[in-house]
Scaffold this motif. Structure first.
Motif, short mmCIF file in Angstrom:
data_model
loop_
_atom_site.label_atom_id
_atom_site.label_comp_id
_atom_site.label_asym_id
_atom_site.label_seq_id
_atom_site.Cartn_x
_atom_site.Cartn_y
_atom_site.Cartn_z
N THR A 73 0.89 -1.14 -0.05
CA THR A 73 -0.08 -0.03 0.05
C THR A 73 0.86 1.44 -0.07
O THR A 73 0.26 2.44 0.02
CB THR A 73 -0.99 0.02 1.25
N LYS A 75 2.69 4.40 -0.92
CA LYS A 75 2.78 5.29 -1.98
C LYS A 75 4.23 5.62 -2.68
O LYS A 75 5.18 5.58 -1.77
CB LYS A 75 2.32 6.70 -1.84
N ALA A 151 -0.24 5.22 -13.86
CA ALA A 151 -1.52 4.85 -14.28
C ALA A 151 -2.11 6.06 -14.90
O ALA A 151 -3.24 5.81 -15.80
CB ALA A 151 -2.23 4.93 -12.63
N GLU A 152 -1.84 7.19 -14.80
CA GLU A 152 -2.27 8.37 -15.65
C GLU A 152 -1.27 8.84 -16.62
O GLU A 152 -0.24 9.24 -16.17
CB GLU A 152 -2.88 9.48 -14.66
N PHE A 234 -2.44 2.24 -16.76
CA PHE A 234 -3.87 1.79 -16.36
C PHE A 234 -4.63 0.51 -17.23
O PHE A 234 -4.75 -0.56 -16.80
CB PHE A 234 -4.84 2.99 -16.01
N ILE A 238 -4.53 -3.70 -16.80
CA ILE A 238 -5.78 -4.15 -16.98
C ILE A 238 -5.76 -5.54 -18.00
O ILE A 238 -6.05 -6.52 -17.54
CB ILE A 238 -6.93 -3.44 -16.80
N ASN B 184 -9.73 -2.18 -11.39
CA ASN B 184 -8.48 -1.29 -11.11
C ASN B 184 -7.18 -2.11 -11.37
O ASN B 184 -7.33 -3.19 -11.40
CB ASN B 184 -8.60 -0.65 -9.72
N ASN B 190 -5.44 2.84 -2.45
CA ASN B 190 -4.42 4.06 -2.93
C ASN B 190 -3.92 3.80 -4.17
O ASN B 190 -3.02 4.65 -4.95
CB ASN B 190 -3.29 4.46 -1.93
N LYS B 191 -4.39 2.68 -5.07
CA LYS B 191 -3.84 2.31 -6.48
C LYS B 191 -4.84 3.04 -7.39
O LYS B 191 -5.88 2.99 -7.20
CB LYS B 191 -3.90 0.76 -6.63
N GLY B 192 -4.42 3.13 -8.58
CA GLY B 192 -5.16 3.45 -9.76
C GLY B 192 -5.21 5.31 -10.17
O GLY B 192 -4.86 5.84 -9.34
N CYS B 193 -6.09 5.65 -11.09
CA CYS B 193 -6.32 6.65 -11.44
C CYS B 193 -7.17 7.68 -10.25
O CYS B 193 -7.97 6.99 -9.56
CB CYS B 193 -7.07 6.79 -12.74
N ALA B 194 -7.15 8.87 -10.41
CA ALA B 194 -8.02 9.68 -9.37
C ALA B 194 -9.24 9.70 -9.46
O ALA B 194 -10.13 9.23 -8.36
CB ALA B 194 -7.48 11.19 -9.87
N TYR B 195 -9.96 9.16 -10.49
CA TYR B 195 -11.44 9.13 -10.83
C TYR B 195 -11.72 7.77 -10.15
O TYR B 195 -13.00 7.67 -9.60
CB TYR B 195 -12.00 9.56 -12.27
N VAL B 196 -11.16 6.86 -10.28
CA VAL B 196 -11.18 5.71 -9.78
C VAL B 196 -11.12 5.65 -8.26
O VAL B 196 -12.08 5.08 -7.42
CB VAL B 196 -10.35 4.69 -10.34
#
Lengths: 346, 346
Positions: A73, A75, A151-152, A234, A238, B184, B190-196
């Motif tokens: 977890t 960052k 991710a972005e 992202f 996936i 995701n 805390n993983k992934g894009c902001a909107y997710v």
């Protein structure tokens, strides 16, 4: 006495570490006689597991890692400030200090990318490193990136990934003029997200990639007509995991089909040998474990976090191939040509 | 005389239309004796193909579509201004005017979504309709959305998709309390894009979805532990198509494996019957053709654009099931409960 090549291993990263790491190394090491391994982690645990799995202690050095360790977890921003002396941080540092020719970890992808970027620095022309892997298809394998480091992404990132992928395909797949496509939800120019469309226009007009073919849809990946598939981290991650899950699902359905009637059970027994050799081994995701972080100064290999000892052994073998064939240096050399091309254009 | 239920079909949408549309209808119609079909498109072509494929002309009505037709590259914004009288636009309009209980098209997804939104209007609580499909797994099928109606999504859109998916799973899968997860690249918060991440927090704190389980990774989709998987339309569409491509690849590898030696050829011949019945039919993406646009006032079914006659026939059968079981009205009724819950909360 001949000096052996050295690979640094983060023994504490991944869902089932350190057990599967040491078990995997015990499986892989006998085939890799020109390598030594520096193991970072809890030395007591590592020694116990080395005994358990019969790992030859003459080919390993152990370095105890101290302080904050990287967990699933953490960052990236926290890792680069606080986990430089973790087993992951020390493995990457060994590459920077030329004590190892490569490092491997099955730990937190974002933290690993962050540490590699800070410790090893990116190569010229690359803002964001990307994780790449080689994926089998009906015809020939292809390079796919990014598989989860970012991710972005912006259009600029995708253009950089296209160059990195092109360079890696030249080095690793020995394709002189790789075909490169961007993963999208349609093949037409107006389909998809804004950053994907912008990257398309940029690559189409710049002519940086000699053989840029446009967009590719998910169902076309396995046809084997493209050498490099570019995606944000992202969708790329996936996609990779959906492939794994789908393969696992279908293989279990095959087993079920063979158990459904008495006739099929007999046929299943008769065919289990060649099905295992020809099919299961080819489609087993563990056989392709080992992805590479492209765009940093050094060989940084990422194992799937949830892999077992067989998968980790394959990540070690993959690393040895990358080192033997000098793939990362060759990729960097090709990238430097792109940087020159861009300088000439602007 | 008994009044038959009516389905409107866009005969001109899709890569191989109108051929596969009429061929598919000729296959599906004999099983659907309580339905009539209104066919929108080029009446001369439709009549020729009806003769070619032996489609019973007593169960069809043909309406010639006029003016601008929708093609694969047309933008949704252009379609809603200029293609209301296309075969696609007229099929959707027939639903609005209660002349048909459902419409089907294999044409441009974005344009279809745009036309459906403008002509049928969205139901309360929904800003953006989403395309949903039911996907098989090792245990039980799950609902996945969005599959391509919305390439770029906000956290609010994902929350709406979660509600729509929850409502549709209740109606279509008869699950009283569906488990809902967001696709995701990690299972940690805390993983992934902001909107997710924002959608996660919103669903976690709002308690709108009774059984919201958090994030799900791509390799876990086929384990069959989740009833609803929520994604933006970009990743969702890529996921669906990767599954299709992967299944096709593996099935071709199985065929190859059976052809590799004389023994395996003999076994292949022996087993071809049950493998075809038990496995190929179950995994053939054409068997699952037919996705539904959720969130508009009416039954709008999307067929895969590249499907053949078998796939289109299955899209028609899927539509008949949706109509017979009143799935869209039931979904809308459950959504109205969500809207009340939100009103009570705020």
């Amino acid at each position: 006495m001949k000096t052996l090549r050295n690979v640094a291993i983060d023994c504490m990263g991944g869902d089932y570490a350190p057990d599967i790491v040491i078990h995997g190394l015990a499986i892989a090491a006998p085939e890799l006689s020109e390598f030594r391994f520096t193991l970072f982690g809890d030395s007591n645990l590592i020694l116990q597991l080395a005994d358990k799995y019969g790992l030859d202690k003459n080919i390993i050095d152990i370095v105890d890692s101290k302080g904050t360790q990287v967990d699933a977890t953490m960052k990236p921003s926290y890792a680069i400030r606080n986990a430089l002396h973790s087993s992951m941080g020390l493995a990457v540092t060994a590459v920077r200090d030329k004590k190892a020719e490569a490092c491997i970890s099955a730990g937190n992808t974002g933290a690993y990318m962050g540490l590699a970027k800070v410790i090893l620095k990116t190569i010229p022309g690359v803002q964001r490193p990307a994780i790449a892997s080689i994926i089998p298809t009906q015809k020939k394998p292809f390079v796919m990136l990014d598989l989860g480091a970012n991710a972005e992404c912006s259009a600029t990132n995708l253009v950089e990934f296209a160059m990195l992928g092109d360079a890696f395909a030249k080095a690793a797949l020995h394709v002189s003029d790789p075909s490169v496509a961007i993963l999208n939800i349609g093949s037409e120019e107006n389909k998809g997200c804004a950053y994907v469309k912008d990257a398309f226009v940029n690559l189409k007009t710049s002519n940086l990639i000699n053989n840029f073919t446009g967009f590719i849809e998910g169902d076309k990946l396995f046809e084997g007509n493209i050498d490099v598939v570019v995606s944000d981290g992202f969708c790329g991650n996936i996609t990779l995991k959906v492939i794994e899950g789908c393969a696992k699902f279908i293989l279990s359905e095959i087993k079920q089909a063979f158990l459904s009637t008495i006739l099929s059970k007999v046929i299943g027994l008769l065919s289990s040998g060649f099905l295992k050799n020809k099919l299961m081994n080819k489609l087993d995701p563990r056989m392709y474990n080992g992805a590479i972080l492209l765009g940093v100064n050094g060989v940084v290999v990422k194992s799937h976090g949830g892999t077992d000892h067989i998968g980790f052994a394959n990540a070690i073998k993959f690393t040895s191939e990358v080192v033997r064939n000098n793939l990362v240096n060759n990729t960097t050399a090709i990238m430097s040509q792109f940087v020159k091309d861009i300088a000439l254009e602007s």
